[in-house]
Design a protein around this motif. Structure first.
Motif, PDB file in Angstrom:
ATOM      1  N   LYS A  17      14.909  25.683  60.422  1.00 37.50           N
ATOM      2  CA  LYS A  17      14.179  25.375  58.791  1.00 37.50           C
ATOM      3  C   LYS A  17      14.928  26.142  57.901  1.00 37.50           C
ATOM      4  O   LYS A  17      15.374  25.877  56.689  1.00 37.50           O
ATOM      5  N   GLY A  36       8.788  33.517  56.186  1.00 36.57           N
ATOM      6  CA  GLY A  36       8.813  34.581  57.510  1.00 36.57           C
ATOM      7  C   GLY A  36       8.778  35.686  57.576  1.00 36.57           C
ATOM      8  O   GLY A  36       8.882  36.707  57.573  1.00 36.57           O
ATOM      9  N   LEU A  37      10.387  35.846  56.085  1.00 34.03           N
ATOM     10  CA  LEU A  37      10.574  36.807  56.170  1.00 34.03           C
ATOM     11  C   LEU A  37       9.535  38.080  55.384  1.00 34.03           C
ATOM     12  O   LEU A  37       9.664  39.648  55.745  1.00 34.03           O
ATOM     13  N   TYR A  39       6.845  38.022  56.357  1.00 34.42           N
ATOM     14  CA  TYR A  39       5.583  38.527  57.370  1.00 34.42           C
ATOM     15  C   TYR A  39       6.392  39.474  57.729  1.00 34.42           C
ATOM     16  O   TYR A  39       6.065  40.449  59.298  1.00 34.42           O
ATOM     17  N   ARG A  40       7.648  39.477  58.499  1.00 38.42           N
ATOM     18  CA  ARG A  40       8.697  40.581  59.038  1.00 38.42           C
ATOM     19  C   ARG A  40       8.310  42.349  58.429  1.00 38.42           C
ATOM     20  O   ARG A  40       8.517  42.751  58.519  1.00 38.42           O
ATOM     21  N   ALA A  94       4.567  40.219  63.679  1.00 37.36           N
ATOM     22  CA  ALA A  94       4.947  39.808  62.800  1.00 37.36           C
ATOM     23  C   ALA A  94       3.810  38.548  63.027  1.00 37.36           C
ATOM     24  O   ALA A  94       2.591  37.913  61.800  1.00 37.36           O
ATOM     25  N   SER A  95       3.577  37.383  64.143  1.00 41.55           N
ATOM     26  CA  SER A  95       2.942  36.350  64.582  1.00 41.55           C
ATOM     27  C   SER A  95       1.204  36.963  64.707  1.00 41.55           C
ATOM     28  O   SER A  95       0.906  36.527  64.104  1.00 41.55           O
ATOM     29  N   SER A  98      -0.054  37.814  60.715  1.00 37.38           N
ATOM     30  CA  SER A  98      -0.286  36.820  60.116  1.00 37.38           C
ATOM     31  C   SER A  98      -1.660  35.732  60.335  1.00 37.38           C
ATOM     32  O   SER A  98      -1.621  35.147  59.812  1.00 37.38           O
ATOM     33  N   ARG A 104      -2.149  37.352  55.282  1.00 33.29           N
ATOM     34  CA  ARG A 104      -1.849  35.797  54.038  1.00 33.29           C
ATOM     35  C   ARG A 104      -2.657  35.669  53.390  1.00 33.29           C
ATOM     36  O   ARG A 104      -1.748  35.814  51.961  1.00 33.29           O
ATOM     37  N   GLY A 124       9.116  27.994  56.177  1.00 37.03           N
ATOM     38  CA  GLY A 124       8.015  29.081  56.446  1.00 37.03           C
ATOM     39  C   GLY A 124       6.851  27.834  58.251  1.00 37.03           C
ATOM     40  O   GLY A 124       7.203  27.068  57.780  1.00 37.03           O
ATOM     41  N   ARG A 125       5.751  27.826  57.642  1.00 34.68           N
ATOM     42  CA  ARG A 125       4.329  27.728  58.708  1.00 34.68           C
ATOM     43  C   ARG A 125       3.881  26.672  57.454  1.00 34.68           C
ATOM     44  O   ARG A 125       3.196  25.953  58.582  1.00 34.68           O
ATOM     45  N   ASP A 126       2.956  26.859  56.759  1.00 34.52           N
ATOM     46  CA  ASP A 126       1.981  26.540  55.859  1.00 34.52           C
ATOM     47  C   ASP A 126       2.790  25.873  54.149  1.00 34.52           C
ATOM     48  O   ASP A 126       1.818  26.638  53.170  1.00 34.52           O
ATOM     49  N   MET A 127       3.974  26.477  53.875  1.00 29.84           N
ATOM     50  CA  MET A 127       4.667  25.864  52.856  1.00 29.84           C
ATOM     51  C   MET A 127       3.842  24.761  52.379  1.00 29.84           C
ATOM     52  O   MET A 127       3.178  24.470  50.936  1.00 29.84           O
ATOM     53  N   ARG A 152      18.277  30.130  68.713  1.00 35.22           N
ATOM     54  CA  ARG A 152      17.881  31.770  68.948  1.00 35.22           C
ATOM     55  C   ARG A 152      18.601  32.393  69.121  1.00 35.22           C
ATOM     56  O   ARG A 152      19.168  33.581  69.159  1.00 35.22           O
ATOM     57  N   ARG A 175       4.722  32.103  71.130  1.00 32.12           N
ATOM     58  CA  ARG A 175       4.182  32.152  69.259  1.00 32.12           C
ATOM     59  C   ARG A 175       4.010  31.157  69.290  1.00 32.12           C
ATOM     60  O   ARG A 175       3.363  30.659  67.922  1.00 32.12           O
ATOM     61  N   ASP A 179       0.775  30.033  66.306  1.00 35.70           N
ATOM     62  CA  ASP A 179       1.235  29.650  65.143  1.00 35.70           C
ATOM     63  C   ASP A 179       1.059  28.624  64.867  1.00 35.70           C
ATOM     64  O   ASP A 179      -0.255  28.001  63.872  1.00 35.70           O
TER      65      ASP A 179
HETATM   66  O1   DC Z   1      10.205  32.550  59.908  1.00 31.96           O
HETATM   67  P1   DC Z   1       9.971  33.163  60.926  1.00 31.96           P
HETATM   68  O2   DC Z   1      10.082  33.101  63.015  1.00 31.96           O
HETATM   69  O3   DC Z   1      10.950  34.136  60.196  1.00 31.96           O
HETATM   70  O4   DC Z   1       8.504  33.752  61.082  1.00 31.96           O
HETATM   71  C1   DC Z   1       8.156  35.018  61.442  1.00 31.96           C
HETATM   72  C2   DC Z   1       6.578  34.725  62.102  1.00 31.96           C
HETATM   73  O5   DC Z   1       5.493  34.860  60.414  1.00 31.96           O
HETATM   74  C3   DC Z   1       5.707  33.885  62.701  1.00 31.96           C
HETATM   75  O6   DC Z   1       5.372  33.817  63.476  1.00 31.96           O
HETATM   76  C4   DC Z   1       4.893  33.340  62.079  1.00 31.96           C
HETATM   77  C5   DC Z   1       4.213  33.657  60.763  1.00 31.96           C
HETATM   78  N1   DC Z   1       4.821  33.282  59.501  1.00 31.96           N
HETATM   79  C6   DC Z   1       3.689  32.690  58.692  1.00 31.96           C
HETATM   80  O7   DC Z   1       2.406  32.733  59.398  1.00 31.96           O
HETATM   81  N2   DC Z   1       3.494  31.642  58.078  1.00 31.96           N
HETATM   82  C7   DC Z   1       4.972  31.614  57.719  1.00 31.96           C
HETATM   83  N3   DC Z   1       4.486  30.653  56.213  1.00 31.96           N
HETATM   84  C8   DC Z   1       6.032  32.266  57.832  1.00 31.96           C
HETATM   85  C9   DC Z   1       5.422  32.811  58.925  1.00 31.96           C
END
Ligand code: DC
Length: 219
Positions: A17, A36-37, A39-40, A94-95, A98, A104, A124-127, A152, A175, A179
């Protein structure tokens, strides 16, 4: 709901993505948010013993993001810290962070502030499900865990990091499970999202597929 000029690209780690978002942003001249950055960055600052309630202010005032030749880099106090954020150790923290509501909540406005009317690609995950529910176009990109671990592996090798493939597959699967099964903002496709399985597709193929959707439905 009034729709805004955002393309959301959600999916599990290493589904491609990030690369797809950068390619779309670069080719169409849109802004980009790699959530994700953020959260990192929380993980990075918490390693430095900075409290969560101070992190948004720090991100707003001392961190900058740049998109150059389809790569996003992160600068903190004028130093490039991108490689420090792209490690498996930071990804794990980060996970964990998050899954917490405070994390959040503290990142919600920062993410919304990335919006510009000329167009934003947010990955991301929840955009599509939470942060930009009002996005005009939503995509959910996935791929098998083996393929994602391979991608990866190459990414981390290119960054000069040592990696062990079986450990990487186990990390990615653990992860993914965390997630997608967490209570808050779990990783699930938005109802109206295009779901793309990229296991047997190259980045070029995924891009050309999405490029057509963007031209038809976004521009
Ligand atoms: O996409 P990434 O691997 O850089 O994300 C790192 C962590 O951040 C991933 O384990 C879950 C979290 N994350 C999230 O919960 N919600 C997002 N919108 C983006 C990332």
């Amino acid at each position: 709901m009034k729709k805004i000029n955002v393309i959301t690209i959600d999916g599990p780690s290493a589904s491609g993505k990030g690369a797809l978002s950068r390619k779309i942003a670069h080719n169409f001249g849109f802004d980009i948010l790699d959530s994700g950055l953020l959260y990192r960055l929380c993980a990075y600052f918490s390693n430095k013993k900075i409290n969560l309630d101070e992190i948004p202010k720090k991100i707003n005032s001392e961190v900058s993001f740049k998109l150059n030749d389809e790569l996003v880099s992160v600068h903190y106090k004028k130093k490039d810290i991108t490689n420090k954020l792209r490690t498996e150790e930071i990804a794990k923290i980060a996970s964990q962070m998050s899954a917490k509501n405070e994390t959040r909540k503290s990142l919600f406005n920062i993410q919304r502030n990335f919006y510009t009317e000329s167009g934003l690609v947010a990955d991301g995950r929840d955009m599509g499900t939470v942060v930009f529910q009002d996005a005009k176009l939503k995509i959910f990109l996935t791929a098998s865990s083996e393929i994602r671990a391979k991608r990866r592996y190459l990414e981390l090798q290119n960054l000069g990091q040592e990696v062990n493939m079986p450990a990487l597959i186990a990390d990615i699967e653990e992860r993914d499970l965390k997630d997608s099964s967490r209570e808050l903002s779990p990783l699930i496709p938005a109802d109206e999202a295009y779901v793309i399985d990229s296991s047997d597709m190259s980045l070029e193929e995924v891009f050309s597929f999405t490029e057509n959707i963007v031209k038809k439905e976004f521009i």
